[in-house]
Write a protein that holds these residues in place. Structure first.
Motif, short mmCIF file in Angstrom:
data_model
loop_
_atom_site.label_atom_id
_atom_site.label_comp_id
_atom_site.label_asym_id
_atom_site.label_seq_id
_atom_site.Cartn_x
_atom_site.Cartn_y
_atom_site.Cartn_z
N TYR A 27 55.51 10.08 40.84
CA TYR A 27 54.33 9.22 40.75
C TYR A 27 53.57 9.40 39.46
O TYR A 27 52.93 8.48 38.98
CB TYR A 27 53.41 9.45 41.95
CG TYR A 27 52.86 10.84 42.09
CD1 TYR A 27 53.59 11.82 42.72
CD2 TYR A 27 51.60 11.15 41.60
CE1 TYR A 27 53.10 13.09 42.84
CE2 TYR A 27 51.11 12.42 41.72
CZ TYR A 27 51.86 13.39 42.34
OH TYR A 27 51.38 14.65 42.45
N ASN A 28 53.67 10.59 38.85
CA ASN A 28 52.99 10.80 37.57
C ASN A 28 53.50 9.85 36.49
O ASN A 28 52.74 9.30 35.71
CB ASN A 28 53.23 12.23 37.10
CG ASN A 28 51.97 13.02 37.05
OD1 ASN A 28 50.90 12.44 36.98
ND2 ASN A 28 52.07 14.30 37.09
N ILE A 81 52.17 6.29 37.04
CA ILE A 81 50.80 6.15 36.54
C ILE A 81 50.80 6.03 35.03
O ILE A 81 50.07 5.23 34.44
CB ILE A 81 49.95 7.35 37.00
CG1 ILE A 81 49.83 7.37 38.51
CG2 ILE A 81 48.57 7.32 36.38
CD1 ILE A 81 49.02 6.26 39.07
N ILE A 110 51.80 2.53 34.09
CA ILE A 110 50.70 1.59 34.35
C ILE A 110 49.63 1.69 33.26
O ILE A 110 49.18 0.68 32.71
CB ILE A 110 50.10 1.87 35.74
CG1 ILE A 110 51.08 1.48 36.84
CG2 ILE A 110 48.79 1.10 35.94
CD1 ILE A 110 50.67 1.95 38.19
N LEU A 111 49.26 2.92 32.90
CA LEU A 111 48.22 3.10 31.87
C LEU A 111 48.69 2.58 30.52
O LEU A 111 47.92 1.94 29.79
CB LEU A 111 47.86 4.58 31.74
CG LEU A 111 47.01 5.19 32.83
CD1 LEU A 111 46.82 6.65 32.55
CD2 LEU A 111 45.68 4.50 32.88
N ALA A 128 48.06 7.75 27.43
CA ALA A 128 49.15 7.62 28.40
C ALA A 128 50.40 8.33 27.91
O ALA A 128 51.09 9.00 28.70
CB ALA A 128 49.45 6.14 28.64
N LEU A 137 49.94 11.96 28.40
CA LEU A 137 50.13 12.28 29.82
C LEU A 137 51.61 12.40 30.17
O LEU A 137 52.00 13.28 30.94
CB LEU A 137 49.47 11.19 30.67
CG LEU A 137 49.74 11.27 32.17
CD1 LEU A 137 49.11 12.53 32.73
CD2 LEU A 137 49.21 10.08 32.88
N ILE A 143 52.85 15.85 28.89
CA ILE A 143 52.34 16.95 29.70
C ILE A 143 53.03 16.98 31.07
O ILE A 143 53.32 18.04 31.62
CB ILE A 143 50.81 16.83 29.86
CG1 ILE A 143 50.13 16.89 28.51
CG2 ILE A 143 50.26 17.94 30.72
CD1 ILE A 143 50.31 18.17 27.79
N SER A 144 53.35 15.77 31.60
CA SER A 144 54.05 15.73 32.89
C SER A 144 55.46 16.29 32.78
O SER A 144 55.95 16.90 33.73
CB SER A 144 54.12 14.29 33.39
OG SER A 144 52.85 13.78 33.59
#
Lengths: 81, 131
Positions: B9-10, B13, B16-17, B44, B47, B50-51
């Motif tokens: 899910y990360n 997201i 989407i961002l 984004a 992110l 980092i994920s």
């Protein structure tokens, strides 16, 4: 990674991103962008990237918001979209 | 399929961002709104990196609890790779955040110069005034 906390933060991040580009006032948009940056840094802190989180909080949410406010004060707040 | 969507899910997201920022950069006519979209786009991507660095199973920050070797817990806390989160994407994204703020400052300076010359921030009116 704590699952409910992570999901709540991600929902807030998406809401802030949509609100920042749809709001009709530039100063409000920049403020919502600062809130977006802080939610993002909260997400990175709970993902274990503490150094990235505090760099984001000080540099992007702090200095970035101040630069944007200074630029908007020198130009105009009104926008059509 | 649902399992695949929920377990990653990360990354959803992040997509989407990234699309929100890309839409703002293309479709919005105000220059400051375009800069806000660029900021969301860059965040984004950070992110996403980092994920990729995150590990499940109790991995923490790479801090040596007993560096000088007193006690027998020192060896495994120092060397076990599965015990700490991959720090390389963190360092790369630390540089990316600084570059993001530098880009923001230059873009806002250009926006101020455009406003002084044309008196508006709307892209259509600027293009009309340039002709």
């Amino acid at each position: 990674m704590i699952l409910p906390f992570d999901l709540i933060i991600q929902i807030f991040v998406v809401i802030c991103a949509v609100a920042a580009i749809t709001v009709k006032d530039l100063l409000s948009a920049v403020m919502i962008l600062g809130a977006y940056s802080f939610f993002m840094c909260l997400m990175w802190a709970q993902m274990g990237a503490v150094d990235v989180a505090f760099t984001e909080a000080s540099v992007s949410a702090g200095i970035g918001t101040i630069l944007c406010i200074a630029a908007i004060m020198k130009t105009t707040r009104r926008t059509k979209d | 399929m649902l399992e695949f969507i929920v377990s990653k899910y990360n990354f959803w997201i992040y997509i989407i961002l990234m699309m929100i920022g890309f839409y703002a950069m293309i479709a919005k006519r105000n220059l400051v709104k375009k800069i806000i979209g660029m900021n969301i786009f860059q965040t984004a991507i950070i992110l996403f990196f980092i994920s990729t660095a995150y590990k499940t199973g109790g991995a923490t920050l790479p801090i040596l609890l007993d560096p000088h070797g007193h006690g027998h817990g020192a060896a495994e806390s120092a060397v076990a790779v599965s015990q700490y989160i991959n720090p390389l994407p963190h360092v790369l994204m630390l540089t990316a955040i600084v570059v993001m703020v530098a880009t923001l400052g230059v873009a806002l300076a250009i926006v101020i110069m455009i406003y002084r010359k044309y008196g508006t921030l709307n892209e259509d009116e600027i293009i009309k005034a340039m002709k």
